[in-house]
Write a protein that holds these residues in place. Structure first.
Motif, PDB file in Angstrom:
ATOM      1  N   PHE A 204       0.754  -1.136   0.355  1.00 34.49           N
ATOM      2  CA  PHE A 204       0.423  -0.215  -0.066  1.00 34.49           C
ATOM      3  C   PHE A 204       0.755   1.929   0.591  1.00 34.49           C
ATOM      4  O   PHE A 204       0.514   1.692   0.257  1.00 34.49           O
ATOM      5  CB  PHE A 204      -0.960   0.231   1.575  1.00 34.49           C
ATOM      6  CG  PHE A 204      -2.016  -1.192   1.116  1.00 34.49           C
ATOM      7  CD1 PHE A 204      -3.063  -0.663   0.596  1.00 34.49           C
ATOM      8  CD2 PHE A 204      -1.860  -2.105   1.699  1.00 34.49           C
ATOM      9  CE1 PHE A 204      -4.354  -1.625   0.121  1.00 34.49           C
ATOM     10  CE2 PHE A 204      -2.780  -2.983   1.759  1.00 34.49           C
ATOM     11  CZ  PHE A 204      -4.424  -3.394   0.856  1.00 34.49           C
ATOM     12  N   GLU A 205       1.681   1.235   0.005  1.00 41.42           N
ATOM     13  CA  GLU A 205       3.812   2.404  -0.631  1.00 41.42           C
ATOM     14  C   GLU A 205       3.127   3.114  -1.954  1.00 41.42           C
ATOM     15  O   GLU A 205       3.009   2.334  -2.692  1.00 41.42           O
ATOM     16  CB  GLU A 205       4.887   2.358   0.037  1.00 41.42           C
ATOM     17  CG  GLU A 205       4.416   1.449   1.945  1.00 41.42           C
ATOM     18  CD  GLU A 205       4.123   2.523   2.632  1.00 41.42           C
ATOM     19  OE1 GLU A 205       4.774   3.786   2.761  1.00 41.42           O
ATOM     20  OE2 GLU A 205       3.518   2.099   3.845  1.00 41.42           O
ATOM     21  N   PRO A 206       3.265   4.420  -1.976  1.00 46.52           N
ATOM     22  CA  PRO A 206       3.078   5.266  -3.128  1.00 46.52           C
ATOM     23  C   PRO A 206       4.706   4.348  -3.875  1.00 46.52           C
ATOM     24  O   PRO A 206       5.164   4.486  -3.507  1.00 46.52           O
ATOM     25  CB  PRO A 206       3.372   6.387  -3.109  1.00 46.52           C
ATOM     26  CG  PRO A 206       3.778   6.850  -1.302  1.00 46.52           C
ATOM     27  CD  PRO A 206       3.277   5.592  -1.067  1.00 46.52           C
TER      28      PRO A 206
ATOM     29  N   TYR B 110      -2.611   2.273  -3.315  1.00 47.57           N
ATOM     30  CA  TYR B 110      -1.761   3.207  -2.959  1.00 47.57           C
ATOM     31  C   TYR B 110      -2.779   4.074  -2.925  1.00 47.57           C
ATOM     32  O   TYR B 110      -3.499   4.812  -1.811  1.00 47.57           O
ATOM     33  CB  TYR B 110      -0.320   4.362  -3.335  1.00 47.57           C
ATOM     34  CG  TYR B 110      -0.506   5.547  -2.340  1.00 47.57           C
ATOM     35  CD1 TYR B 110      -0.212   5.451  -1.064  1.00 47.57           C
ATOM     36  CD2 TYR B 110      -0.803   6.469  -3.068  1.00 47.57           C
ATOM     37  CE1 TYR B 110      -0.242   6.977   0.018  1.00 47.57           C
ATOM     38  CE2 TYR B 110      -0.759   7.424  -3.018  1.00 47.57           C
ATOM     39  CZ  TYR B 110      -0.341   7.400  -1.281  1.00 47.57           C
ATOM     40  OH  TYR B 110      -0.121   8.953  -0.528  1.00 47.57           O
TER      41      TYR B 110
ATOM     42  N   SER C 244      -6.588   2.870  -1.324  1.00 43.34           N
ATOM     43  CA  SER C 244      -6.453   3.000  -0.491  1.00 43.34           C
ATOM     44  C   SER C 244      -6.840   3.968   0.742  1.00 43.34           C
ATOM     45  O   SER C 244      -7.487   4.382   1.506  1.00 43.34           O
ATOM     46  CB  SER C 244      -4.741   2.381   0.628  1.00 43.34           C
ATOM     47  OG  SER C 244      -4.228   2.613   0.612  1.00 43.34           O
ATOM     48  N   GLN C 245      -6.187   5.208  -0.185  1.00 45.06           N
ATOM     49  CA  GLN C 245      -6.337   6.469   0.478  1.00 45.06           C
ATOM     50  C   GLN C 245      -7.725   7.006  -0.046  1.00 45.06           C
ATOM     51  O   GLN C 245      -8.180   7.937   0.963  1.00 45.06           O
ATOM     52  CB  GLN C 245      -4.962   7.596  -0.341  1.00 45.06           C
ATOM     53  CG  GLN C 245      -4.098   6.845  -0.052  1.00 45.06           C
ATOM     54  CD  GLN C 245      -3.675   7.525   1.143  1.00 45.06           C
ATOM     55  OE1 GLN C 245      -4.282   8.552   1.802  1.00 45.06           O
ATOM     56  NE2 GLN C 245      -2.685   6.261   2.333  1.00 45.06           N
TER      57      GLN C 245
END
Length: 145
Positions: free
Chosen positions: A91-93, A108, A111-112
């Motif tokens: 889920f990290e950019p 990412y 999720s945002q």
């Protein structure tokens, strides 16, 4: 919205031989923006299609389970899954395991936008791992209480 996504991907699913199965409640409603749901479901299904077509999978399938009582939608496929070492970063950019074919923004952003609208998007990790230390690609969209 799940049926809308199924319709959008119908040609791709058919040509790739991927079954798209919807289980559960038809009347589940979430108060959110249409763009939020589309962003989330488009990304999850797009990822599933990508990995199902890259791996040698017998009877490839994307399964969407809707549970109005639990206020969740689970999207999963029977592809190769996610490497255990990749799990903390998915889920990290800009984190992608697709090589040159990925940008690392899909999960990412999904999720945002989910969090912005009071929803959560999580990888479900309560299933068995494979011999290659991979976890199944099972994602749960839920309403934060």
């Amino acid at each position: 919205y799940v049926r809308k996504i199924q319709s959008i991907y119908s040609r791709t699913l058919t040509s790739a031989g991927i079954a798209f199965v919807i289980l559960g409640d038809n009347k589940f409603e979430i108060k959110t923006h249409e763009a939020t749901l589309l962003q989330i479901f488009l990304n999850l299904v797009d990822n599933s299609v990508f990995w199902l077509t890259k791996g040698a999978v017998d009877s490839p399938e994307i399964r969407v389970s809707v549970d109005a009582k639990q206020k969740t939608v689970v999207v999963e496929d029977n592809g190769i899954g996610i490497g255990k070492l990749d799990v903390p970063f998915i889920f990290e950019p800009f984190y992608s395991t697709k090589g040159n074919e990925g940008r690392g923004l899909g999960l990412y952003i999904a999720s945002q936008v989910a969090a912005r609208d009071g929803l959560s998007l999580d990888l479900v990790q309560d299933g068995p791992t494979t011999d290659e230390e991979r976890v199944p690609a099972v994602f749960r969209l839920g309403v934060k209480e």
